[in-house]
Design a protein around this motif. Structure first.
Motif, PDB file in Angstrom:
ATOM      1  N   SER A 189       0.843  -1.189   0.000  1.00 36.15           N
ATOM      2  CA  SER A 189       0.000   0.000   0.000  1.00 36.15           C
ATOM      3  C   SER A 189       0.878   1.239   0.000  1.00 36.15           C
ATOM      4  O   SER A 189       2.061   1.193   0.347  1.00 36.15           O
ATOM      5  CB  SER A 189      -0.937   0.013   1.214  1.00 36.15           C
ATOM      6  N   PRO A 233      -3.504   0.034  -3.688  1.00 36.38           N
ATOM      7  CA  PRO A 233      -4.331   0.311  -2.508  1.00 36.38           C
ATOM      8  C   PRO A 233      -3.782   1.552  -1.806  1.00 36.38           C
ATOM      9  O   PRO A 233      -2.637   1.558  -1.351  1.00 36.38           O
ATOM     10  CB  PRO A 233      -4.159  -0.949  -1.650  1.00 36.38           C
ATOM     11  N   HIS A 265      -9.815   2.308  -5.443  1.00 34.78           N
ATOM     12  CA  HIS A 265      -8.511   2.022  -4.860  1.00 34.78           C
ATOM     13  C   HIS A 265      -8.259   2.666  -3.518  1.00 34.78           C
ATOM     14  O   HIS A 265      -7.236   2.368  -2.885  1.00 34.78           O
ATOM     15  CB  HIS A 265      -7.429   2.495  -5.821  1.00 34.78           C
ATOM     16  N   GLN A 267      -8.309   2.775  -0.070  1.00 28.27           N
ATOM     17  CA  GLN A 267      -8.569   1.804   0.984  1.00 28.27           C
ATOM     18  C   GLN A 267      -8.906   2.478   2.306  1.00 28.27           C
ATOM     19  O   GLN A 267      -9.495   1.853   3.181  1.00 28.27           O
ATOM     20  CB  GLN A 267      -7.370   0.884   1.164  1.00 28.27           C
ATOM     21  N   ILE A 372      -2.224  -3.120   4.174  1.00 28.52           N
ATOM     22  CA  ILE A 372      -3.188  -3.235   3.089  1.00 28.52           C
ATOM     23  C   ILE A 372      -4.493  -3.737   3.696  1.00 28.52           C
ATOM     24  O   ILE A 372      -4.511  -4.704   4.456  1.00 28.52           O
ATOM     25  CB  ILE A 372      -2.677  -4.170   1.961  1.00 28.52           C
ATOM     26  N   GLU A 375     -10.121  -5.946   2.334  1.00 29.88           N
ATOM     27  CA  GLU A 375     -10.791  -6.136   1.043  1.00 29.88           C
ATOM     28  C   GLU A 375      -9.778  -6.345  -0.082  1.00 29.88           C
ATOM     29  O   GLU A 375     -10.017  -7.123  -1.009  1.00 29.88           O
ATOM     30  CB  GLU A 375     -11.667  -4.918   0.735  1.00 29.88           C
ATOM     31  N   TYR A 376      -8.664  -5.662   0.007  1.00 31.12           N
ATOM     32  CA  TYR A 376      -7.648  -5.765  -1.043  1.00 31.12           C
ATOM     33  C   TYR A 376      -6.779  -7.010  -0.842  1.00 31.12           C
ATOM     34  O   TYR A 376      -6.287  -7.592  -1.817  1.00 31.12           O
ATOM     35  CB  TYR A 376      -6.808  -4.488  -1.062  1.00 31.12           C
ATOM     36  N   TRP A 383      -4.466  -5.844  -7.121  1.00 36.62           N
ATOM     37  CA  TRP A 383      -3.962  -4.917  -6.120  1.00 36.62           C
ATOM     38  C   TRP A 383      -2.587  -5.288  -5.586  1.00 36.62           C
ATOM     39  O   TRP A 383      -1.812  -4.403  -5.206  1.00 36.62           O
ATOM     40  CB  TRP A 383      -4.970  -4.818  -4.967  1.00 36.62           C
TER      41      TRP A 383
END
Length: 835
Positions: A189, A233, A265, A267, A372, A375-376, A383
């Motif tokens: 991320s 993310p 994207h 997050q 991160i 969900e990702y 991602w």
């Protein structure tokens, strides 16, 4: 600094906005701004509405009542910065630091200490591009062999992954599309606070961001979009209480919502309150009031919806945990048991046990997450870079995507995954018999972004021009066709693009006269084979029907040997060229591109390898951590001869971002192709038209090509590519038109001949997209080249083209004959082929 001349909202307007929010209706800017003023009972009601929205989202996510945090270490890689934010104490000057940067050993010492205490995130925070302001930073990097701060950051992130197993979260400030591509493989991320969209706070003397080039709102909004295009993310947020008005504050939240709807994207969104610091220009500003913070969090929750993850830093809220939880947050951000908050060192993070107690007291359960978001983690592609999967997988609960709290990070190699090949590898043949499995990917509804947001970005073209403009254009076409590219003749050129009837016939006649004078009557073609070595791709181009997810029924990936086999078969069938292109497949090793070229040259030394689009080149170079020039030099040494000038579509970012979502920007395309030309690697040039574009964008595209050709002379031909709409996602979504009209096909090919006269001699028409009769017609209107036999063609056929995937030499000669012209076989570079 707040503009007090604007009257605040009335109680009645606050009540109306509350009623709409409680009813689940969409709020406009004025209504959202009114809610920021809610206090007393109105604020309580607003917090109840926002909390209910948050609770619904947590239930939908499968973790009702769970509030998250990340256990981290804070790594201040450098405190030097080229910006001059008036509230910042993180950035300093070289003489106050022992060194311009933490060295690698210092970075690893912090990370190892964090790993020993169960931390899982390594938060890299640093100033923006300090080497551009401070000679000490430039010298430090030069002495250690780093071209830039970002190069050093990338190296440190890899070291942390391999030596400690902590997951890097990178906050290097403003990044370009290409820089995001380079950093994505080393960090699960990244983040950058938007802070505000109020340009005046940046542009006016005395503003908090005055003198800070990286704080221009338009620049930061572009970073948000580019992060989405690259599939990172991303964490962002707003900083409240720095002089913005309520409307400006709300505008920033709307901007964040718009970016997330388009790319999916973001997050996490942080709502951070300004806290004045001594020894700064804004030390006399009052702190943002906590009820103002709570109202802003609640408005952000209402606007961003139940799926948003909203954070308020727990060390900046003066113990008001319950208030912020009522307002709708569901995350406390990163908390470190080891390192201070170097941005706010005077306000330490709460102990994790203390944070858990406050969270539980408010009726929630505190759970650890990774850098991160869950969900990702669970989505994986697109991602997470495959090289990060082992590091993330070792710390994540596969069922929830949250952290396994008892897991301890361990260093792991940062390396390519094992190669896997297979899938529907006969698609090149069966596409003409059994066809594709379905007309769209299974993730159609979300992979391309919010279609309503996409539709809102489509721009309309201008009018057709006047008869006078048309006459002037035809006169220039006859006497000085290349002059039509000059800005002073734009009206004449645009009038020609709108030509119809007798004027169109005259335009095509003039184009054919120019063709005859430039290259003669021969219709040229090449005997070649297209080899699409993988159709796995997660870029999410909205026009592309070729790309598949790895698990889709039509997905495939060829091995190096399979590609070499097809090249050898092509040579035996008389081909002099193979054209290699594939999807941006995250599981292909970065070495595969050079390996493919070497394998073909080893099997068939005389085969011309025409390979890899600019998008493939720029993403592969980014994954490898080298410059485009270095990457292309390696491919040339492996045996690469030329590159296709595809991935151009329309070289105008306004239409490009609608059409492609995540493909390289126009400037990056020009850079890749120009660099190839400088290295002696020539290319074709292309334009795909007839979708969400208009003639002014076509004209701009031709100007870009002409300018590059003037500089490098590296284009061998121009290929006009009519948009094939049938299975294209952007058409199925009702946004693109169903390809170009017959009139537009004639106009674009004729204008290509005229506009590029004296620069690019060869104008090619695509039999795959136009069919045999259409191709013959283009040959009578300025074109001189048929392209190749192809032997296999998958991209257009997957999109729904009905013109087959191969032509024999005899069939191509027949098309030329139908146009009344002789045919001649050529090489890729328009020379004479082997006997």
């Amino acid at each position: 600094m707040v503009d007090r001349t604007v009257p605040g909202p009335t109680d009645a307007s606050v009540r109306r906005a509350l009623h709409r929010a409680a009813s689940g209706r969409a709020l406009d800017v004025d209504e959202a701004a009114a809610l920021l003023a809610a206090r007393g009972g109105a604020l309580d009601e607003l917090l109840d509405v926002a909390g209910a929205v948050r609770d619904a989202g947590l239930r939908e996510a499968g973790r009702p009542g769970v509030v998250t945090y990340s256990k981290k270490v804070f790594i201040p890689l450098t405190r030097l910065c080229r910006d001059r934010c008036h509230y910042c104490t993180f950035a300093t000057v070289p003489h106050r630091l022992p060194a311009a940067f933490l060295d690698r050993d210092e970075v690893l010492a912090i990370a190892r200490a964090g790993a020993a205490q169960g931390c899982k995130e390594a938060l890299f925070t640093l100033g923006d591009r300090p080497e551009e302001r401070w000679p000490a930073a430039r010298q430090w990097l030069d002495e250690r062999g780093y071209d830039s701060t970002l190069d050093y950051l990338r190296a440190c992130a890899v070291a942390v992954l391999e030596e400690t197993g902590l997951l890097p979260h990178l906050n290097p400030g403003v990044l370009s599309w290409s820089e995001l591509q380079r950093l994505k493989p080393v960090a699960p991320s990244m983040g950058m606070m938007l802070e505000t969209t109020a340009t005046r706070l940046w542009s006016e003397p005395g503003g908090p961001h005055f003198g800070s080039p990286d704080k221009e709102p338009a620049v930061r909004l572009r970073v948000l979009d580019d992060a989405g295009r690259v599939g990172v993310p991303f964490t962002t947020g707003i900083l409240i209480g720095i002089g913005e008005t309520p409307a400006e504050r709300v505008d920033a939240i709307f901007a964040i919502r718009r970016a997330h709807r388009e790319y999916g994207h973001l997050q996490e969104v942080i709502v951070q309150n300004f806290r004045a610091k001594p020894d700064t220009a804004m030390r006399g500003m009052p702190d943002a009031e906590l009820h103002d913070l709570a109202a802003t969090v609640a408005v952000a929750r209402v606007l961003l919806g139940p799926k948003a993850r909203i954070q308020a830093p727990p060390n900046l809220i003066a113990g008001e945990y319950a208030l912020l939880l009522r307002a709708g947050i569901d995350d406390w951000g990163g908390v470190s048991p080891l390192t201070p908050d170097h941005v706010n060192p005077e306000r330490p993070w709460p102990q994790i046990d203390e944070l858990a107690r406050h969270t539980e007291k408010a009726g929630f359960t505190l759970r650890e997450r990774l850098t991160i978001y869950p969900e990702y983690v669970r989505a994986g592609d697109p991602w997470l870079d495959p090289r990060l999967l082992p590091h993330v997988g070792a710390l994540a609960d596969p069922a929830t995507g949250l952290a396994v709290e008892e897991a301890r990070p361990v260093g792991r190699p940062w390396q390519e995954p094992d190669e896997t090949y297979g899938g529907r590898t006969d698609l090149h043949a069966t596409i003409d018999t059994t066809g594709r499995t379905g007309d769209r990917r299974g993730d159609f509804d979300h992979v391309y972004g919010d279609w309503s947001e996409v539709a809102g970005k489509v721009t309309a073209g201008g009018g057709a021009g006047t008869d006078r403009d048309l006459r002037a254009g035809l006169g220039l076409a006859a006497d000085d066709p290349a002059a039509l590219l000059e800005p002073r003749h734009a009206d004449a050129a645009l009038a020609l693009f709108a030509a119809d009837g007798p004027a169109l016939d005259e335009l095509c006649r003039l184009a054919d006269d120019v063709r005859r004078a430039a290259v003669g009557d021969d219709v040229t073609y090449v005997v070649n084979r297209n080899i699409n070595f993988s159709n796995v791709c997660y870029v999410g181009c909205r026009f592309c029907a070729f790309a598949q997810r790895e698990r889709d029924a039509d997905a495939y990936r060829l091995s190096v040997d399979q590609v070499a086999d097809r090249a050898e078969e092509a040579w035996a069938a008389g081909a002099s060229e193979v054209c290699l292109q594939g999807g941006i497949d995250p599981k292909l090793p970065v070495t595969v591109y050079a390996d493919l070229v070497r394998a073909i040259k080893a099997r068939v030394p005389g085969m011309h390898v025409h390979a890899f689009s600019p998008m493939e080149i720029v993403t592969a170079a980014a994954k490898a951590g080298v410059s485009v020039r270095e990457w292309l030099t390696g491919l040339r040494e492996a045996g690469l001869d030329t590159i296709p000038g595809t991935a151009a579509e329309i070289l105008d970012d306004d239409v490009r971002w609608v059409l492609t979502k995540g493909k390289l920007p126009a400037a990056a395309w020009v850079d890749v192709v120009g660099t190839a030309h400088e290295l002696g690697i020539r290319s074709s040039s292309t334009m795909m038209y007839g979708h969400v574009d208009h003639p002014a964008q076509w004209l701009a595209h031709f100007r870009v090509l002409a300018g590059l050709q003037d500089r490098t002379g590296g284009f061998t031909e121009f290929v006009a590519l009519p948009f094939v709409h049938t299975n294209a996602p952007i058409y199925l979504a009702g946004i693109a038109r169903p390809g170009p009209t017959w009139r537009e096909n004639r106009v674009v090919h004729a204008m290509a001949r005229l506009l590029l006269h004296g620069r690019i001699d060869n104008i090619q028409c695509s039999w795959v997209k136009l069919g045999d009769e259409g191709t013959a017609a283009m040959l009578r209107g300025g074109c001189n080249d048929l392209g190749g036999t192809l032997m296999e063609e998958t991209i257009s056929r997957m999109a729904g083209s009905g013109n087959g995937s191969a032509r024999t030499e005899e069939q191509l000669i027949a098309i030329a004959t139908a146009a009344g012209r002789p045919a001649r076989k050529r090489t890729t570079a328009y020379g004479s082929p082997r006997p």
